[in-house]
Motif scaffolding. Structure first.
Motif, PDB file in Angstrom:
ATOM      1  N   LEU A 268      46.914  33.190  45.047  1.00  0.00           N
ATOM      2  CA  LEU A 268      45.698  33.670  44.966  1.00  0.00           C
ATOM      3  C   LEU A 268      44.562  33.406  45.327  1.00  0.00           C
ATOM      4  CD1 LEU A 268      45.646  33.653  41.530  1.00  0.00           C
ATOM      5  CD2 LEU A 268      46.542  35.822  42.204  1.00  0.00           C
ATOM      6  N   LYS A 269      44.430  32.599  46.482  1.00  0.00           N
ATOM      7  CA  LYS A 269      43.943  32.149  47.741  1.00  0.00           C
ATOM      8  C   LYS A 269      42.952  33.487  48.501  1.00  0.00           C
ATOM      9  CE  LYS A 269      44.077  27.816  49.468  1.00  0.00           C
ATOM     10  NZ  LYS A 269      45.628  27.208  49.834  1.00  0.00           N
ATOM     11  N   HIS A 270      43.509  35.062  48.679  1.00  0.00           N
ATOM     12  CA  HIS A 270      44.059  35.697  49.872  1.00  0.00           C
ATOM     13  C   HIS A 270      42.357  36.374  48.350  1.00  0.00           C
ATOM     14  CE1 HIS A 270      46.514  37.573  47.333  1.00  0.00           C
ATOM     15  NE2 HIS A 270      46.053  38.787  47.968  1.00  0.00           N
ATOM     16  N   LEU A 271      42.771  36.595  47.808  1.00  0.00           N
ATOM     17  CA  LEU A 271      41.272  36.862  46.306  1.00  0.00           C
ATOM     18  C   LEU A 271      40.280  36.255  46.576  1.00  0.00           C
ATOM     19  CD1 LEU A 271      43.355  38.533  43.845  1.00  0.00           C
ATOM     20  CD2 LEU A 271      42.583  39.520  45.940  1.00  0.00           C
ATOM     21  N   GLU A 272      40.085  35.006  46.786  1.00  0.00           N
ATOM     22  CA  GLU A 272      39.049  34.591  46.845  1.00  0.00           C
ATOM     23  C   GLU A 272      38.414  34.648  47.842  1.00  0.00           C
ATOM     24  OE1 GLU A 272      37.407  30.257  44.398  1.00  0.00           O
ATOM     25  OE2 GLU A 272      38.704  30.022  45.726  1.00  0.00           O
ATOM     26  N   ALA A 273      38.832  34.352  48.873  1.00  0.00           N
ATOM     27  CA  ALA A 273      38.602  34.042  50.600  1.00  0.00           C
ATOM     28  C   ALA A 273      37.820  35.571  50.342  1.00  0.00           C
ATOM     29  CB  ALA A 273      39.745  34.774  51.157  1.00  0.00           C
ATOM     30  N   LYS A 274      38.349  36.798  49.694  1.00  0.00           N
ATOM     31  CA  LYS A 274      37.914  38.334  50.010  1.00  0.00           C
ATOM     32  C   LYS A 274      36.395  38.218  48.990  1.00  0.00           C
ATOM     33  CE  LYS A 274      40.706  41.304  48.857  1.00  0.00           C
ATOM     34  NZ  LYS A 274      42.070  42.071  49.273  1.00  0.00           N
ATOM     35  N   LYS A 275      36.056  37.498  47.888  1.00  0.00           N
ATOM     36  CA  LYS A 275      35.074  37.064  47.198  1.00  0.00           C
ATOM     37  C   LYS A 275      35.703  38.357  45.943  1.00  0.00           C
ATOM     38  CE  LYS A 275      31.601  35.592  50.139  1.00  0.00           C
ATOM     39  NZ  LYS A 275      32.345  34.055  50.360  1.00  0.00           N
ATOM     40  N   SER A 276      36.687  38.361  45.769  1.00  0.00           N
ATOM     41  CA  SER A 276      36.741  39.539  44.353  1.00  0.00           C
ATOM     42  C   SER A 276      36.948  38.435  43.127  1.00  0.00           C
ATOM     43  CB  SER A 276      38.287  39.773  44.784  1.00  0.00           C
ATOM     44  OG  SER A 276      38.309  40.453  45.832  1.00  0.00           O
ATOM     45  N   ILE A 277      37.338  37.365  43.099  1.00  0.00           N
ATOM     46  CA  ILE A 277      37.577  36.651  42.068  1.00  0.00           C
ATOM     47  C   ILE A 277      37.088  35.067  42.420  1.00  0.00           C
ATOM     48  CG2 ILE A 277      39.462  37.819  40.983  1.00  0.00           C
ATOM     49  CD1 ILE A 277      41.731  35.396  41.923  1.00  0.00           C
ATOM     50  N   VAL A 278      37.178  34.432  41.451  1.00  0.00           N
ATOM     51  CA  VAL A 278      36.632  32.520  41.920  1.00  0.00           C
ATOM     52  C   VAL A 278      37.580  32.589  41.563  1.00  0.00           C
ATOM     53  CG1 VAL A 278      35.211  30.457  41.685  1.00  0.00           C
ATOM     54  CG2 VAL A 278      34.221  33.123  42.173  1.00  0.00           C
ATOM     55  N   ILE A 366      53.188  38.467  38.147  1.00  0.00           N
ATOM     56  CA  ILE A 366      51.814  37.895  37.839  1.00  0.00           C
ATOM     57  C   ILE A 366      50.530  38.456  39.266  1.00  0.00           C
ATOM     58  CG2 ILE A 366      50.019  36.629  36.658  1.00  0.00           C
ATOM     59  CD1 ILE A 366      52.457  35.752  34.842  1.00  0.00           C
ATOM     60  N   CYS A 367      51.146  37.009  39.764  1.00  0.00           N
ATOM     61  CA  CYS A 367      50.350  37.350  41.375  1.00  0.00           C
ATOM     62  C   CYS A 367      49.856  38.424  42.249  1.00  0.00           C
ATOM     63  CB  CYS A 367      50.608  36.375  42.256  1.00  0.00           C
ATOM     64  SG  CYS A 367      49.701  34.481  41.075  1.00  0.00           S
ATOM     65  N   ARG A 368      50.997  39.011  42.241  1.00  0.00           N
ATOM     66  CA  ARG A 368      50.935  40.087  43.061  1.00  0.00           C
ATOM     67  C   ARG A 368      50.164  41.544  42.034  1.00  0.00           C
ATOM     68  NH1 ARG A 368      56.805  41.935  43.069  1.00  0.00           N
ATOM     69  NH2 ARG A 368      56.959  39.268  43.599  1.00  0.00           N
ATOM     70  N   GLY A 369      50.626  41.646  40.854  1.00  0.00           N
ATOM     71  CA  GLY A 369      49.441  41.857  39.659  1.00  0.00           C
ATOM     72  C   GLY A 369      48.468  42.097  40.136  1.00  0.00           C
ATOM     73  N   ILE A 370      47.515  41.135  39.907  1.00  0.00           N
ATOM     74  CA  ILE A 370      46.421  40.386  40.075  1.00  0.00           C
ATOM     75  C   ILE A 370      45.719  41.589  41.585  1.00  0.00           C
ATOM     76  CG2 ILE A 370      44.976  38.737  40.219  1.00  0.00           C
ATOM     77  CD1 ILE A 370      46.228  37.004  38.236  1.00  0.00           C
ATOM     78  N   SER A 371      46.740  41.423  42.838  1.00  0.00           N
ATOM     79  CA  SER A 371      46.483  40.794  43.669  1.00  0.00           C
ATOM     80  C   SER A 371      46.425  43.046  43.883  1.00  0.00           C
ATOM     81  CB  SER A 371      46.885  40.807  44.840  1.00  0.00           C
ATOM     82  OG  SER A 371      47.647  40.220  44.671  1.00  0.00           O
ATOM     83  N   ASP A 372      47.374  44.140  43.292  1.00  0.00           N
ATOM     84  CA  ASP A 372      46.906  45.309  42.713  1.00  0.00           C
ATOM     85  C   ASP A 372      46.561  44.664  42.247  1.00  0.00           C
ATOM     86  OD1 ASP A 372      50.261  45.037  44.469  1.00  0.00           O
ATOM     87  OD2 ASP A 372      51.397  45.494  42.049  1.00  0.00           O
ATOM     88  N   PHE A 373      45.461  44.765  41.317  1.00  0.00           N
ATOM     89  CA  PHE A 373      44.310  45.403  40.845  1.00  0.00           C
ATOM     90  C   PHE A 373      43.550  45.503  41.984  1.00  0.00           C
ATOM     91  CE2 PHE A 373      40.647  43.786  38.595  1.00  0.00           C
ATOM     92  CZ  PHE A 373      40.886  45.185  37.121  1.00  0.00           C
ATOM     93  N   TYR A 374      42.885  44.284  42.267  1.00  0.00           N
ATOM     94  CA  TYR A 374      42.177  44.114  43.359  1.00  0.00           C
ATOM     95  C   TYR A 374      42.338  45.212  44.331  1.00  0.00           C
ATOM     96  CZ  TYR A 374      39.931  40.970  40.436  1.00  0.00           C
ATOM     97  OH  TYR A 374      38.939  40.517  39.722  1.00  0.00           O
ATOM     98  N   LYS A 375      43.257  46.111  44.557  1.00  0.00           N
ATOM     99  CA  LYS A 375      43.289  47.089  45.979  1.00  0.00           C
ATOM    100  C   LYS A 375      42.733  48.016  45.587  1.00  0.00           C
ATOM    101  CE  LYS A 375      47.531  45.913  48.124  1.00  0.00           C
ATOM    102  NZ  LYS A 375      48.963  45.435  47.595  1.00  0.00           N
TER     103      LYS A 375
END
Ligand code: PLP
Length: 375
Positions: A268-278, A366-375
Motif C-alpha cells: 500500500l506504500k505507493h498509495l501513501e506516496a500519492k497522498k491518497s491514504i495515510v 485486498i491491496c489490489r482492491g484498495i489500489s483499484d478504489f483509488y484509481k
C-alpha cells in the motif's frame, strides 16, 4: 472468495488440552491450565504477578477497585478507545477526563495531559492502540510528579515492547485481552497484571467475590470468608486450556501476523506516496506486535465508500471507535473540549482483515482492491 474481518483459529492442541482439563476433575477457576498460563506470563515477560480474568473489561474493573476509585475522582484517558477503558472506572463513580490522541498515531498525546490534571485526578489510563505502546517515559514521569496511578489498557499489546520493556510492565496495573479478535485468544478472556506488590493480596480477594478463598486454597488460612468487595472474575480452566495451547504457539502466531502486516505495508506504500491514504507509522522506541492493520482515508465519506467498495468484493473491513466523548452515554458529561485527532481517527480509520488464517494471496487481493478504489 469471502474474506472475513476476523476468524478464530486452532493452533493444534486446544481440543486436547480442554479434554485434559475436564479429565483433571476441576474445570472451575485457578486449575492446572490457569496456573500454567500464569507461569508463562510471569516467566516470559517478567510481570510481578498475573491473574487470568474473564475479560480485559473485568481486569480493568478490578484495577478500578484496587486503586479505590471514589465518586467524583477523575481519570484521564484517550477518547479514541474501546468503551471498557472508561466504563470500568465509571462503574465506581469516576468522572472521565478525555484527552486527545497524537497527530501521527491514535495513542495519548502525552504533552496534552498536564493541563487536565486537577486535585481530584487519581489515575491515567494509557491505551496501547494497535499494540504500539504509548510514549511511557514522559507519561510515567508526569504520573510520578503528580502522584497518580497508571493503569495500562494493554488489551491489544501482547508481546509488544517499548524501549526494550514489555507492554504491561509499566503501570501499577495493566489489563490484557484474549477476546477472539486479539492476537492470542480463548474466545472471551483477559488478564490483570500487578506490578505493584501492594495490590497483590487484595487483587486475589476482589477476583474471588470478595473472599480470601485463594489464601485458603494455598493453606495459609483454615477457613475463608467475605472480607472485601469483589465479584466473580475467574475464567473456567477450560478457557485457560484453550489459551495455553495458543501461548505454546505464540512464536508462529506472531511471525505470521507480522508477515501479513508487512505485506500490507509494502503493497500500500505507493498509495501513501500519492497522498491518497495515510499508513500507520511505528512510534519511536516501539516494536510492532501486528495486532491490527489500519489506514486513514481523507474523510469519513471516502472511508465509508472504501469499506463499501471492499464489501462488494466480499471483503469485510471495518471502522471503529466512535470517540467516547461524543458517545450517547458520555456526551453530556464531557466538558466540551474539542478532541480533533480523536475525531479524525473516528472518521477516517479503516481496519483491514488480519488473522492467523489469512493468506498472503488474500492480502494481495485486498491491496489490489484498495489500489483499484483509488484509481
Ligand atoms: C478488546 C479491547 C478491550 C476489551 O477486551 P475484552 O477482553 O473484550 O473485555 C478493552 N480495551 C481495548 C483497547 C480493547 O481493544
Amino acid at each position: 472468495m469471502h474474506i472475513p474481518f476476523n476468524k478464530p483459529y486452532l493452533t493444534g492442541k486446544e481440543a486436547d488440552y480442554i479434554r485434559l482439563a475436564v479429565e483433571s476433575g476441576k474445570i472451575s477457576g485457578d486449575g492446572l491450565f490457569t496456573k500454567k498460563c500464569h507461569s508463562f506470563f510471569e516467566e516470559t515477560y517478567g510481570f510481578r504477578k498475573v491473574l487470568l480474568t474473564t475479560s480485559c473489561t473485568a481486569a480493568l474493573e478490578i484495577a478500578a477497585m484496587l486503586i479505590d476509585i471514589q465518586p467524583g475522582d477523575e481519570v484521564i484517558m484517550p477518547s479514541y478507545t474501546f468503551v471498557s477503558t472508561a466504563n470500568a472506572f465509571v462503574l465506581r463513580g469516576a468522572h472521565i477526563v478525555f484527552s486527545d490522541s497524537c497527530a501521527d498515531n491514535p495513542n495519548l498525546d502525552i504533552s496534552a495531559i498536564e493541563p487536565l490534571i486537577t486535585k481530584r485526578t487519581k489515575a491515567i489510563v494509557p491505551v496501547h492502540y494497535a499494540g504500539f505502546c504509548c510514549d511511557m517515559k514522559p507519561l510515567l514521569e508526569l504520573a510520578l510528579r503528580y502522584n497518580l496511578y497508571v493503569i495500562e489498557d494493554a488489551a491489544q499489546a501482547i508481546d509488544s515492547y517499548y524501549q526494550g520493556k514489555p507492554a504491561g510492565s509499566f503501570g501499577h496495573l495493566a489489563a490484557f485481552s484474549f477476546h477472539e479478535t486479539k492476537n492470542i485468544i480463548c474466545g472471551e478472556g483477559g488478564m490483570l497484571v500487578i506490578n505493584d506488590e501492594r495490590f497483590i493480596k487484595r487483587a486475589e480477594i476482589i477476583r474471588e467475590k470478595g473472599t480470601n478463598r485463594s489464601a485458603f486454597f494455598r493453606g495459609e488460612i483454615d477457613k475463608y470468608s467475605w472480607v472485601d468487595i469483589g465479584s466473580s472474575y475467574l475464567p473456567s480452566d477450560i478457557l485457560a486450556a484453550f489459551l495455553y495451547a495458543q501461548l505454546e504457539n505464540k512464536k508462529p502466531i506472531q511471525e505470521k501476523r507480522i508477515l501479513l502486516w508487512n505485506m500490507y505495508m509494502d503493497s500500500l506504500k505507493h498509495l501513501e506516496a500519492k497522498k491518497s491514504i495515510v499508513l500507520p507509522s511505528i512510534p519511536a522506541g516501539d516494536t510492532n506486535n501486528a495486532h491490527l492493520f489500519y489506514l486513514l482515508c481523507q474523510n469519513a465519506e471516502e472511508r465509508d465508500k472504501l469499506i463499501l467498495f471492499l464489501k462488494q468484493m466480499d471483503i469485510n473491513s471495518v471502522f471503529h471507535y466512535l470517540s467516547l466523548h461524543k458517545s450517547t452515554y458520555y456526551q453530556d458529561k464531557h466538558d466540551g473540549r474539542t478532541l480533533a485527532h480523536a475525531d479524525r481517527y473516528s472518521d477516517c480509520l479503516v481496519r483491514l482483515p488480519l488473522f492467523f488464517g489469512l493468506t498472503p494471496e488474500q492480502v494481495r487481493l485486498i491491496c489490489r482492491g484498495i489500489s483499484d478504489f483509488y484509481k
